[in-house]
Design a protein around this motif. Structure first.
Motif, PDB file in Angstrom:
ATOM      1  N   ASP A   3      32.706   1.713 -26.196  1.00  0.00           N
ATOM      2  CA  ASP A   3      31.560   1.288 -25.392  1.00  0.00           C
ATOM      3  C   ASP A   3      31.903   1.575 -23.940  1.00  0.00           C
ATOM      4  OD1 ASP A   3      33.294  -0.685 -24.494  1.00  0.00           O
ATOM      5  OD2 ASP A   3      32.479  -2.217 -25.828  1.00  0.00           O
ATOM      6  N   LEU A   4      31.012   1.209 -23.040  1.00  0.00           N
ATOM      7  CA  LEU A   4      31.252   1.449 -21.615  1.00  0.00           C
ATOM      8  C   LEU A   4      31.385   0.127 -20.889  1.00  0.00           C
ATOM      9  CD1 LEU A   4      28.959   4.490 -20.749  1.00  0.00           C
ATOM     10  CD2 LEU A   4      31.432   4.351 -20.506  1.00  0.00           C
ATOM     11  N   ASN A  50      27.805   4.831 -26.635  1.00  0.00           N
ATOM     12  CA  ASN A  50      26.496   4.268 -26.936  1.00  0.00           C
ATOM     13  C   ASN A  50      25.437   4.939 -26.061  1.00  0.00           C
ATOM     14  OD1 ASN A  50      24.202   2.623 -27.242  1.00  0.00           O
ATOM     15  ND2 ASN A  50      25.428   0.772 -27.473  1.00  0.00           N
ATOM     16  N   ILE A  51      24.427   5.538 -26.680  1.00  0.00           N
ATOM     17  CA  ILE A  51      23.380   6.241 -25.945  1.00  0.00           C
ATOM     18  C   ILE A  51      22.675   5.319 -24.952  1.00  0.00           C
ATOM     19  CG2 ILE A  51      21.619   5.824 -27.708  1.00  0.00           C
ATOM     20  CD1 ILE A  51      21.954   9.061 -25.661  1.00  0.00           C
ATOM     21  N   ARG A  52      22.627   4.027 -25.245  1.00  0.00           N
ATOM     22  CA  ARG A  52      21.931   3.073 -24.375  1.00  0.00           C
ATOM     23  C   ARG A  52      22.709   2.782 -23.094  1.00  0.00           C
ATOM     24  NH1 ARG A  52      21.433   2.186 -29.521  1.00  0.00           N
ATOM     25  NH2 ARG A  52      19.396   1.793 -30.490  1.00  0.00           N
ATOM     26  N   GLU A  53      23.976   3.154 -23.074  1.00  0.00           N
ATOM     27  CA  GLU A  53      24.814   2.889 -21.903  1.00  0.00           C
ATOM     28  C   GLU A  53      25.112   4.146 -21.092  1.00  0.00           C
ATOM     29  OE1 GLU A  53      27.446  -0.793 -23.786  1.00  0.00           O
ATOM     30  OE2 GLU A  53      28.269   1.229 -23.792  1.00  0.00           O
ATOM     31  N   LEU A  54      24.726   5.301 -21.602  1.00  0.00           N
ATOM     32  CA  LEU A  54      25.112   6.559 -20.973  1.00  0.00           C
ATOM     33  C   LEU A  54      24.263   6.892 -19.751  1.00  0.00           C
ATOM     34  CD1 LEU A  54      25.908   8.890 -23.986  1.00  0.00           C
ATOM     35  CD2 LEU A  54      27.415   8.362 -22.092  1.00  0.00           C
ATOM     36  N   TRP A  61      25.695   7.735 -29.623  1.00  0.00           N
ATOM     37  CA  TRP A  61      25.302   7.051 -30.847  1.00  0.00           C
ATOM     38  C   TRP A  61      24.449   5.841 -30.481  1.00  0.00           C
ATOM     39  CZ3 TRP A  61      27.122   2.090 -30.627  1.00  0.00           C
ATOM     40  CH2 TRP A  61      28.281   1.848 -29.853  1.00  0.00           C
ATOM     41  N   THR A  62      23.562   5.402 -31.304  1.00  0.00           N
ATOM     42  CA  THR A  62      23.029   6.116 -32.442  1.00  0.00           C
ATOM     43  C   THR A  62      21.629   6.561 -32.037  1.00  0.00           C
ATOM     44  OG1 THR A  62      24.258   4.648 -33.928  1.00  0.00           O
ATOM     45  CG2 THR A  62      22.493   5.960 -34.908  1.00  0.00           C
ATOM     46  N   VAL A  63      21.326   7.844 -32.187  1.00  0.00           N
ATOM     47  CA  VAL A  63      20.085   8.439 -31.696  1.00  0.00           C
ATOM     48  C   VAL A  63      19.082   8.473 -32.844  1.00  0.00           C
ATOM     49  CG1 VAL A  63      19.055  10.542 -30.750  1.00  0.00           C
ATOM     50  CG2 VAL A  63      21.286   9.741 -29.928  1.00  0.00           C
ATOM     51  N   ASN A  64      18.150   7.517 -32.830  1.00  0.00           N
ATOM     52  CA  ASN A  64      17.243   7.358 -33.970  1.00  0.00           C
ATOM     53  C   ASN A  64      15.767   7.521 -33.624  1.00  0.00           C
ATOM     54  OD1 ASN A  64      19.249   6.934 -35.858  1.00  0.00           O
ATOM     55  ND2 ASN A  64      19.233   4.707 -35.633  1.00  0.00           N
ATOM     56  N   THR A  65      15.457   7.801 -32.362  1.00  0.00           N
ATOM     57  CA  THR A  65      14.056   7.980 -31.963  1.00  0.00           C
ATOM     58  C   THR A  65      13.918   9.267 -31.163  1.00  0.00           C
ATOM     59  OG1 THR A  65      14.266   6.838 -29.828  1.00  0.00           O
ATOM     60  CG2 THR A  65      13.791   5.470 -31.780  1.00  0.00           C
ATOM     61  N   LEU A  66      12.691   9.751 -31.059  1.00  0.00           N
ATOM     62  CA  LEU A  66      12.432  10.955 -30.272  1.00  0.00           C
ATOM     63  C   LEU A  66      12.791  10.723 -28.807  1.00  0.00           C
ATOM     64  CD1 LEU A  66      11.360  13.822 -30.031  1.00  0.00           C
ATOM     65  CD2 LEU A  66       9.040  12.872 -29.847  1.00  0.00           C
ATOM     66  N   GLN A  67      12.514   9.527 -28.304  1.00  0.00           N
ATOM     67  CA  GLN A  67      12.857   9.206 -26.912  1.00  0.00           C
ATOM     68  C   GLN A  67      14.363   9.284 -26.684  1.00  0.00           C
ATOM     69  OE1 GLN A  67      11.669   5.268 -25.676  1.00  0.00           O
ATOM     70  NE2 GLN A  67      12.159   5.636 -23.531  1.00  0.00           N
ATOM     71  N   GLN A  68      15.138   8.736 -27.627  1.00  0.00           N
ATOM     72  CA  GLN A  68      16.596   8.797 -27.500  1.00  0.00           C
ATOM     73  C   GLN A  68      17.108  10.227 -27.621  1.00  0.00           C
ATOM     74  OE1 GLN A  68      17.539   6.031 -30.621  1.00  0.00           O
ATOM     75  NE2 GLN A  68      17.776   4.306 -29.209  1.00  0.00           N
ATOM     76  N   LEU A  69      16.474  11.017 -28.473  1.00  0.00           N
ATOM     77  CA  LEU A  69      16.882  12.411 -28.620  1.00  0.00           C
ATOM     78  C   LEU A  69      16.600  13.190 -27.342  1.00  0.00           C
ATOM     79  CD1 LEU A  69      17.990  14.680 -30.373  1.00  0.00           C
ATOM     80  CD2 LEU A  69      15.676  15.012 -31.290  1.00  0.00           C
ATOM     81  N   LEU A  78      20.708  14.448 -20.879  1.00  0.00           N
ATOM     82  CA  LEU A  78      22.055  14.130 -20.397  1.00  0.00           C
ATOM     83  C   LEU A  78      23.058  15.248 -20.673  1.00  0.00           C
ATOM     84  CD1 LEU A  78      22.300  10.389 -21.537  1.00  0.00           C
ATOM     85  CD2 LEU A  78      22.109  11.224 -19.179  1.00  0.00           C
ATOM     86  N   GLU A  79      22.595  16.267 -21.384  1.00  0.00           N
ATOM     87  CA  GLU A  79      23.442  17.408 -21.747  1.00  0.00           C
ATOM     88  C   GLU A  79      24.653  16.980 -22.577  1.00  0.00           C
ATOM     89  OE1 GLU A  79      24.332  19.744 -18.279  1.00  0.00           O
ATOM     90  OE2 GLU A  79      22.237  20.328 -18.014  1.00  0.00           O
ATOM     91  N   LEU A  80      24.365  16.079 -23.540  1.00  0.00           N
ATOM     92  CA  LEU A  80      25.418  15.681 -24.469  1.00  0.00           C
ATOM     93  C   LEU A  80      25.772  16.849 -25.381  1.00  0.00           C
ATOM     94  CD1 LEU A  80      24.248  12.120 -25.604  1.00  0.00           C
ATOM     95  CD2 LEU A  80      25.799  12.731 -23.743  1.00  0.00           C
ATOM     96  N   ASP A  81      26.970  16.776 -25.939  1.00  0.00           N
ATOM     97  CA  ASP A  81      27.413  17.808 -26.882  1.00  0.00           C
ATOM     98  C   ASP A  81      26.929  17.535 -28.295  1.00  0.00           C
ATOM     99  OD1 ASP A  81      29.324  19.482 -25.135  1.00  0.00           O
ATOM    100  OD2 ASP A  81      29.984  17.428 -24.770  1.00  0.00           O
TER     101      ASP A  81
END
Length: 229
Positions: A150-151, A173-177, A195-203, A209-212
């Protein structure tokens, strides 16, 4: 830039988590990587379960470490699936695997199996425990490793931890990035996934964010992500 879609415990949003059914569906959905967790059974077999106990994900009760492989196979892990041995997963799917280990004994067993079956190009090791990941990296030089975190502190702290334990990737955590965090990780020569990317908004956020890569519970994220590339 290559963006990896990681099937979280298979595709646990639609199938029983960490089961062969879930892994096979993840592969058929085109996931680039399948993430799973391993524990050691009482008789020393690597089995695929996230929790140290079987209570949450099966119709049984008790600690995995107190149950033999035979006893674990008798449990229903959802929709008639049984708890798979890790080697069963290796034989059931060909997709690269991200294997999370939670203690030193499991790390040693994973290392022995990877070396025996020459899986170093197919398996990457992950952990939330710095010391376990460092030991895994020592046992498997050259194998890719992932630090899950986590962050709770500064981005620099996570980067320092990852470098100290020999991680190649940091999973956060995508919510903290934030973009600053991602840039800090990339500047250190490390990859970063969310993690965890479960919605279009999160994607969309993961892409912005240019995640890998990103871990997801749902197979449709894979097909949706192709159109956002």
């Amino acid at each position: 830039m290559t963006f990896l879609t990681i099937g979280h415990r298979g595709v646990m949003g639609v199938e029983p988590e960490n089961t062969l059914r879930s892994f096979v569906r993840a592969e058929r959905s085109g996931m680039d990587v399948i993430a799973l967790d391993v524990q050691l059974s009482k008789d020393g077999v690597l089995v695929v379960l996230h929790d140290a106990e079987v209570d949450r994900t099966t119709d049984g009760a008790g600690a995995v470490a107190d149950l033999t492989l035979s006893a674990l196979r008798e449990l229903d892990a959802g929709q008639g699936e049984h708890v798979p041995a890790f080697e069963e997963v290796l034989d059931a799917v060909r997709t690269p695997l991200q294997v999370s280990v939670h203690d030193g004994a499991a790390a040693a067993a994973l290392a022995e199996l990877v070396l025996r079956r020459d899986l170093s190009t197919r398996v990457e090791a992950a952990s939330v425990h710095d010391e376990v990941l460092a030991e895994t990296a020592r046992l498997l030089p050259g194998v890719r490793t992932v630090l899950h975190s986590d962050l709770s502190g500064e981005a620099a702290d996570v980067v320092a931890r990852a470098l100290a334990c020999g991680a190649h990737t940091v999973a956060l955590n995508i919510r903290e990035l934030t973009l600053d965090t991602v840039e800090s990780v990339h500047a250190a020569g490390l990859k970063v996934t969310g993690w965890t990317v479960n919605t279009l908004q999160q994607l969309r956020l993961a892409r912005a964010l240019e995640l890998d890569g990103a871990a997801t519970d749902f197979p449709e994220i894979r097909s949706t992500g192709r159109f956002l590339a």
